[in-house]
Design a protein around this motif. Structure first.
Motif, PDB file in Angstrom:
ATOM      1  N   HIS A 162       0.878  -1.169   0.000  1.00 49.69           N
ATOM      2  CA  HIS A 162       0.000   0.000   0.000  1.00 49.69           C
ATOM      3  C   HIS A 162       0.914   1.217   0.000  1.00 49.69           C
ATOM      4  CE1 HIS A 162      -3.868  -2.013   1.620  1.00 49.69           C
ATOM      5  NE2 HIS A 162      -3.090  -2.922   1.057  1.00 49.69           N
ATOM      6  N   ILE A 163       0.750   2.072  -0.991  1.00 58.18           N
ATOM      7  CA  ILE A 163       1.578   3.268  -1.112  1.00 58.18           C
ATOM      8  C   ILE A 163       0.689   4.491  -0.919  1.00 58.18           C
ATOM      9  CG2 ILE A 163       3.141   4.613  -2.551  1.00 58.18           C
ATOM     10  CD1 ILE A 163       3.692   2.048  -4.161  1.00 58.18           C
ATOM     11  N   ILE A 164       1.133   5.384  -0.051  1.00 61.29           N
ATOM     12  CA  ILE A 164       0.474   6.667   0.155  1.00 61.29           C
ATOM     13  C   ILE A 164       1.451   7.719  -0.355  1.00 61.29           C
ATOM     14  CG2 ILE A 164      -0.454   8.281   1.848  1.00 61.29           C
ATOM     15  CD1 ILE A 164      -0.815   5.780   3.717  1.00 61.29           C
ATOM     16  N   TYR A 165       1.113   8.353  -1.485  1.00 63.18           N
ATOM     17  CA  TYR A 165       1.982   9.361  -2.093  1.00 63.18           C
ATOM     18  C   TYR A 165       1.351  10.730  -1.886  1.00 63.18           C
ATOM     19  CZ  TYR A 165       4.200  12.354  -5.489  1.00 63.18           C
ATOM     20  OH  TYR A 165       4.848  13.404  -6.063  1.00 63.18           O
ATOM     21  N   THR A 166       2.037  11.615  -1.186  1.00 64.22           N
ATOM     22  CA  THR A 166       1.495  12.955  -0.975  1.00 64.22           C
ATOM     23  C   THR A 166       1.792  13.825  -2.197  1.00 64.22           C
ATOM     24  OG1 THR A 166       3.462  13.706   0.221  1.00 64.22           O
ATOM     25  CG2 THR A 166       1.658  12.823   1.543  1.00 64.22           C
ATOM     26  N   VAL A 167       0.754  14.469  -2.688  1.00 68.79           N
ATOM     27  CA  VAL A 167       0.880  15.332  -3.862  1.00 68.79           C
ATOM     28  C   VAL A 167       1.516  16.648  -3.408  1.00 68.79           C
ATOM     29  CG1 VAL A 167      -0.374  16.521  -5.700  1.00 68.79           C
ATOM     30  CG2 VAL A 167      -1.138  14.253  -4.933  1.00 68.79           C
ATOM     31  N   PRO A 168       2.654  17.038  -4.004  1.00 69.93           N
ATOM     32  CA  PRO A 168       3.353  18.255  -3.580  1.00 69.93           C
ATOM     33  C   PRO A 168       2.466  19.496  -3.647  1.00 69.93           C
ATOM     34  CG  PRO A 168       4.716  16.988  -5.093  1.00 69.93           C
ATOM     35  CD  PRO A 168       3.342  16.358  -5.097  1.00 69.93           C
ATOM     36  N   ASN A 169       2.659  20.380  -2.692  1.00 70.12           N
ATOM     37  CA  ASN A 169       1.975  21.674  -2.640  1.00 70.12           C
ATOM     38  C   ASN A 169       0.452  21.559  -2.599  1.00 70.12           C
ATOM     39  OD1 ASN A 169       4.536  23.022  -2.869  1.00 70.12           O
ATOM     40  ND2 ASN A 169       4.469  22.515  -5.035  1.00 70.12           N
TER      41      ASN A 169
END
Length: 119
Positions: free
Chosen positions: A80-87
């Motif tokens: 499970h990957i949680i990728y935070t979207v920049p800005n």
């Protein structure tokens, strides 16, 4: 909304082993878009919001500057990957089947998809 659905469609169709994806606002915990199967994505959005918030609080308590790029949760048969979207206050959540996934390539593609999200 079409950009969100197109992004989620692309995640599921171009990332090997991907079975579910969501775009979530971690301030509210609400999913802006969900696609795929195998788990309750609304519940996953809320639960992973708690994960992101907890990590941010911990980083703040420790005096760690900067942001979270991604969080990897490794299960017996899944990533499970949680990728935070920049800005932004968004994260992309991706579920991968371990036996069909290339983790490095999945992270690379998820980052590219996150950069193209428009809300």
């Amino acid at each position: 909304m079409s950009n969100i659905q197109a992004t989620l469609d692309s995640a599921l169709s171009t990332i090997d082993g991907a079975t579910a994806a969501a775009l979530v606002d971690y301030q509210s915990g609400m999913a802006l878009g969900m696609k795929g199967s195998g788990l309750n994505l609304e519940l996953a959005a809320a639960g992973n919001t708690d994960v992101v918030r907890a990590k941010m609080r911990t980083m703040d308590s420790l005096g760690i500057k900067g942001g979270i790029e991604d969080i990897l949760i490794t299960l017996d048969t899944q990533y499970h990957i949680i990728y935070t979207v920049p800005n932004s206050t968004l994260f992309m959540y991706l579920v991968l089947q371990k036996d069909r996934a290339n983790l490095a390539l999945a992270r690379y593609k998820l980052k590219a998809l996150g950069a193209s999200v428009q809300v």
